[in-house]
Design a protein around this motif. Sequence first.
Motif, short mmCIF file in Angstrom:
data_model
loop_
_atom_site.label_atom_id
_atom_site.label_comp_id
_atom_site.label_asym_id
_atom_site.label_seq_id
_atom_site.Cartn_x
_atom_site.Cartn_y
_atom_site.Cartn_z
N PHE A 150 0.76 -1.09 -0.05
CA PHE A 150 -0.09 -0.09 -0.09
C PHE A 150 0.90 0.97 0.01
O PHE A 150 0.54 2.31 -0.90
CB PHE A 150 -1.04 0.02 1.26
N ARG A 151 1.72 1.29 0.72
CA ARG A 151 2.91 2.28 0.80
C ARG A 151 3.65 2.61 -0.51
O ARG A 151 3.92 3.80 -0.82
CB ARG A 151 3.82 2.24 2.00
N GLU A 152 3.81 1.64 -1.13
CA GLU A 152 4.52 1.84 -2.58
C GLU A 152 3.28 2.09 -3.66
O GLU A 152 3.66 2.39 -4.69
CB GLU A 152 5.07 0.49 -2.91
N GLY A 153 2.03 2.52 -3.06
CA GLY A 153 1.09 2.77 -4.12
C GLY A 153 0.59 1.90 -4.82
O GLY A 153 -0.42 1.98 -5.99
N LEU A 154 0.84 0.43 -4.37
CA LEU A 154 0.15 -0.77 -5.08
C LEU A 154 -1.14 -1.16 -4.54
O LEU A 154 -1.58 -0.83 -3.21
CB LEU A 154 1.10 -1.73 -5.22
N ASN A 155 -2.27 -1.80 -5.29
CA ASN A 155 -3.47 -2.03 -4.87
C ASN A 155 -3.66 -3.61 -4.94
O ASN A 155 -4.93 -3.88 -4.77
CB ASN A 155 -4.56 -1.08 -5.46
N GLY A 156 -2.75 -4.23 -4.87
CA GLY A 156 -2.81 -5.76 -4.94
C GLY A 156 -1.56 -6.31 -4.23
O GLY A 156 -0.65 -5.74 -4.19
N PRO A 157 -1.66 -7.79 -4.17
CA PRO A 157 -2.70 -8.53 -4.49
C PRO A 157 -3.85 -8.37 -3.29
O PRO A 157 -3.44 -7.85 -2.01
CB PRO A 157 -2.33 -10.09 -3.88
N PRO A 158 -5.08 -8.34 -3.64
CA PRO A 158 -6.20 -7.94 -2.75
C PRO A 158 -6.15 -8.37 -1.42
O PRO A 158 -6.45 -8.02 -0.18
CB PRO A 158 -7.60 -8.41 -3.51
N GLU A 159 -6.08 -9.88 -1.24
CA GLU A 159 -5.76 -10.54 0.09
C GLU A 159 -4.80 -9.96 1.24
O GLU A 159 -4.85 -9.99 2.46
CB GLU A 159 -5.42 -12.05 -0.23
N LEU A 160 -3.71 -9.66 0.51
CA LEU A 160 -2.69 -8.82 1.47
C LEU A 160 -3.16 -7.34 1.63
O LEU A 160 -2.94 -6.84 2.87
CB LEU A 160 -1.30 -8.67 0.50
N ILE A 161 -3.54 -6.70 0.81
CA ILE A 161 -3.88 -4.97 1.10
C ILE A 161 -5.14 -5.15 1.96
O ILE A 161 -5.24 -4.44 3.00
CB ILE A 161 -4.37 -4.60 -0.42
N GLU A 162 -5.77 -6.14 1.77
CA GLU A 162 -7.25 -5.95 2.58
C GLU A 162 -6.82 -6.53 4.12
O GLU A 162 -7.47 -6.08 4.99
CB GLU A 162 -8.12 -6.83 2.03
N ALA A 163 -5.59 -7.39 4.07
CA ALA A 163 -5.40 -7.87 5.53
C ALA A 163 -4.71 -6.81 6.21
O ALA A 163 -4.79 -6.77 7.64
CB ALA A 163 -4.24 -9.01 5.51
N HIS A 164 -4.06 -5.68 5.51
CA HIS A 164 -3.77 -4.52 6.26
C HIS A 164 -4.93 -3.82 6.82
O HIS A 164 -4.41 -3.02 8.03
CB HIS A 164 -2.64 -3.58 5.45
#
Lengths: 287, 287
Positions: A150-164
Amino acid sequence: MLGPGDDAAVVSAPDGRVVVTTDLLIEGRHFRRDWSSGYDIGRKAAAQNLSDVVAMGADPTGIVVGLGLPADAATGWLDELTDGFRDECDLVGASVVGGDITRCDLVVIGVTALGDLGGRAPVTRSGARPGDAVAVAGRLGYAAAGLALFREGLNGPPELIEAHRRPHPPYARGPEAAALGATAMLDVSDGLLQDLGHVAEASGVGLVLDPEAFTIPYAMRDAARLLAVDPLEWVLSGGDDHALAATFPEDVRLPPGWTVVGIVTEGTGVQVRGVSVDHGGWDHFRE
Amino acid sequence: MLGPGDDAAVVSAPDGRVVVTTDLLIEGRHFRRDWSSGYDIGRKAAAQNLSDVVAMGADPTGIVVGLGLPADAATGWLDELTDGFRDECDLVGASVVGGDITRCDLVVIGVTALGDLGGRAPVTRSGARPGDAVAVAGRLGYAAAGLALFREGLNGPPELIEAHRRPHPPYARGPEAAALGATAMLDVSDGLLQDLGHVAEASGVGLVLDPEAFTIPYAMRDAARLLAVDPLEWVLSGGDDHALAATFPEDVRLPPGWTVVGIVTEGTGVQVRGVSVDHGGWDHFRE
């Protein structure tokens, strides 16, 4: 008090003892309204307290919430937040039984969770004995990987982004571990190595972990390659997933959901591959 | 969690039910560090929650505290605060069983108190019946008088000034009222008229108060003369003293500590001398 509309709520405690834990979440420090929805913040705030309850071996029964809300917080946002509290509680059969709302310049969320031990002994951090197996249940490193992406401006993989944004604690594993005779247990909120350090210290033992024992999911391996980091660092040092870590007598046959990752020894501290770790991250001692 | 040094604390709940209440206190809104010592703030924060517990008819057993502390808060101030929590809990045989401290730009104090009903039915706000007596225990108007004096730059009488800094709830009267068969009860936090309005509404009854029944202490009478106000306004509309107000079947013989101040009737709302009061202060309807 809100909710029951009385001075206080009454919660069933059939065991005759009640488990209680509290956490205070401050806007800007523990969450950001521009990074997470009110719903996710509510689920996360409830989850981290419910996880503390199951880490004692208890079944969560209810939560009470103290809310500080700025004048600029929309009604819809508060509704989302309370929906999040409710839905996370629903996962474990608990309820939001009361609360208090007051005006504050920033959002402050105080959650207190209660639980019932169902006749089991509470599982503290101090009962690990040499020869016990060290096992984990739930996700490790997901939230840390998601935050890094997320901090790198990426929006996937969703299971990792969502876990944050919100954890998925393995709630059922807590009472299960207590029933199986776990000698020590805690929920992993600050990172596995750091939190197991508390078990080592409280129990007066050493813990030796086998880094080969941890499964790195494909999505995390890919993300780590993308960001040029060692995914094991997320697994061993990442917080906020609220996995459970427990020690069990060696003759306990662990059911699915638990992974043995090490052993309890005489001595002190936590070791990985023979290198001492003193409340540091994996990167502090990597060769 | 602090205190027990584990994920959660375990509190005795012999009744099989646990009473729980939470309040969030925000610096600048509920207290000021330049007006009150850390010790007084700790006592006040604990008192208002312990009072909610006894207002259900329960005996307080423990509190957990979530603290947000600015970097400028001195260690000594935190020690004072925790001493205040401890000493207030000592009054009722309860303990501080856990907590959570985090950094925050202003002082935030979330207190959750637990209590045990000892086999008694919880006393809610909804059981008042026509014919019941309305009675109060504890101080009324002290904190409001003290705050009014303090705002005028006066530093006495000490019993009033001190009452504004921390309340003296009549803890023992709560479980006593439950044992005597109180039909409704609450703690007076926002002012007697306003809070009794909640009993009237929840119980579907009217309450008629006799202003002659209230004793105005000499110090308060003098202070009122000095500030040219009606002291009954403090008594009927002042908050923060955490007196208890309860309704009792007419045949209950009330022990010392309780003063009968009115009667429950058919109808709605709270009346004083035949004038309706809708959540307003005494000054709103004074002739």
